[in-house]
Design a protein around this motif. Sequence first.
Motif, short mmCIF file in Angstrom:
data_model
loop_
_atom_site.label_atom_id
_atom_site.label_comp_id
_atom_site.label_asym_id
_atom_site.label_seq_id
_atom_site.Cartn_x
_atom_site.Cartn_y
_atom_site.Cartn_z
N THR A 97 -51.94 -11.38 12.85
CA THR A 97 -52.34 -11.74 11.49
C THR A 97 -53.80 -12.19 11.47
O THR A 97 -54.56 -11.81 10.56
CB THR A 97 -51.45 -12.84 10.93
N THR A 115 -52.81 -18.87 8.49
CA THR A 115 -53.64 -19.34 7.38
C THR A 115 -54.12 -20.76 7.60
O THR A 115 -55.30 -21.07 7.38
CB THR A 115 -52.85 -19.25 6.06
N PHE A 132 -56.94 -10.35 9.47
CA PHE A 132 -57.94 -11.06 8.67
C PHE A 132 -59.35 -10.75 9.15
O PHE A 132 -60.24 -10.45 8.36
CB PHE A 132 -57.69 -12.57 8.73
N TYR A 133 -59.55 -10.84 10.46
CA TYR A 133 -60.86 -10.59 11.04
C TYR A 133 -61.33 -9.17 10.74
O TYR A 133 -62.48 -8.94 10.33
CB TYR A 133 -60.78 -10.82 12.54
N ALA A 149 -62.04 -8.79 6.92
CA ALA A 149 -63.23 -9.55 6.54
C ALA A 149 -64.50 -8.83 6.98
O ALA A 149 -65.47 -8.72 6.22
CB ALA A 149 -63.18 -10.95 7.15
#
Length: 245
Positions: free
Chosen positions: A108, A184, A112-113, A116
């Motif tokens: 996860t 998160t 995100f990385y 982004a």
Amino acid sequence: MEQFPIPAPQFDGASRRLDAGSVFDWFRQGWAIFAANPAVWIAMMVIMIVIYVGLAIVPVIGYLAAYLLTPLLAAGMLLACRKAVIGEAIEIGDLFAGFRRDTGALMTLGVFYMLAMLLLVVLVFLSLGGGIAGGLVLANPLGVGIALGGIAVAGLIWLLLSLLVVMAVWFAPALVVFNGMPPTAALKASFQACTKNLPCLLVYGLLTMILCFFAALPLGLGFLVLGPVLAGSVYASYRDTFMTA
């Protein structure tokens, strides 16, 4: 009735503010971790370099996959650092420890990385393209200035947004594997800790760039040493920053 023993509350990501001079101690600890078993660390770095070079050969997909896998490989390096610190023998296979534990949470973080950085590339491309296009339309010295300004703005956007992404990801793998934080929450705690210690982060970045310059001189072989030292310094920074580390 409550069950006993009552489980301990989950770590909330509390961090502390550090002096910028702490960065030098992080590098000292990173070197000590590497020096404890240099052969295994160098072998792990060779494998990592092969992985990333192999991914770089694949257009676009390889670029995105590299970001996706980074938290898992980083977790393996951090877990190996902890083993070295507590006196346990490290193994080459420790590099892939993130594929055996907390894999979902680490993936996860990787998603995100990846997203982004993909969004960052799109934003920079749009900013750069708009500035250059505007300069070409004018086709005069003023247009050249506008084009150069667009390049400068795109570079500034890249620098600032990259820093924000790095701040969110910096401690996140460690918080996931060592503190059991959800992805998160780990990203949020990492960003808050980096914001609180921004001078440390800037000094660390400056020293890392200097060390990378010297590591590149002997045909890049210095990165076989610098990579594990940096991993050890990140582990040291995590332990220094978070109260329960």
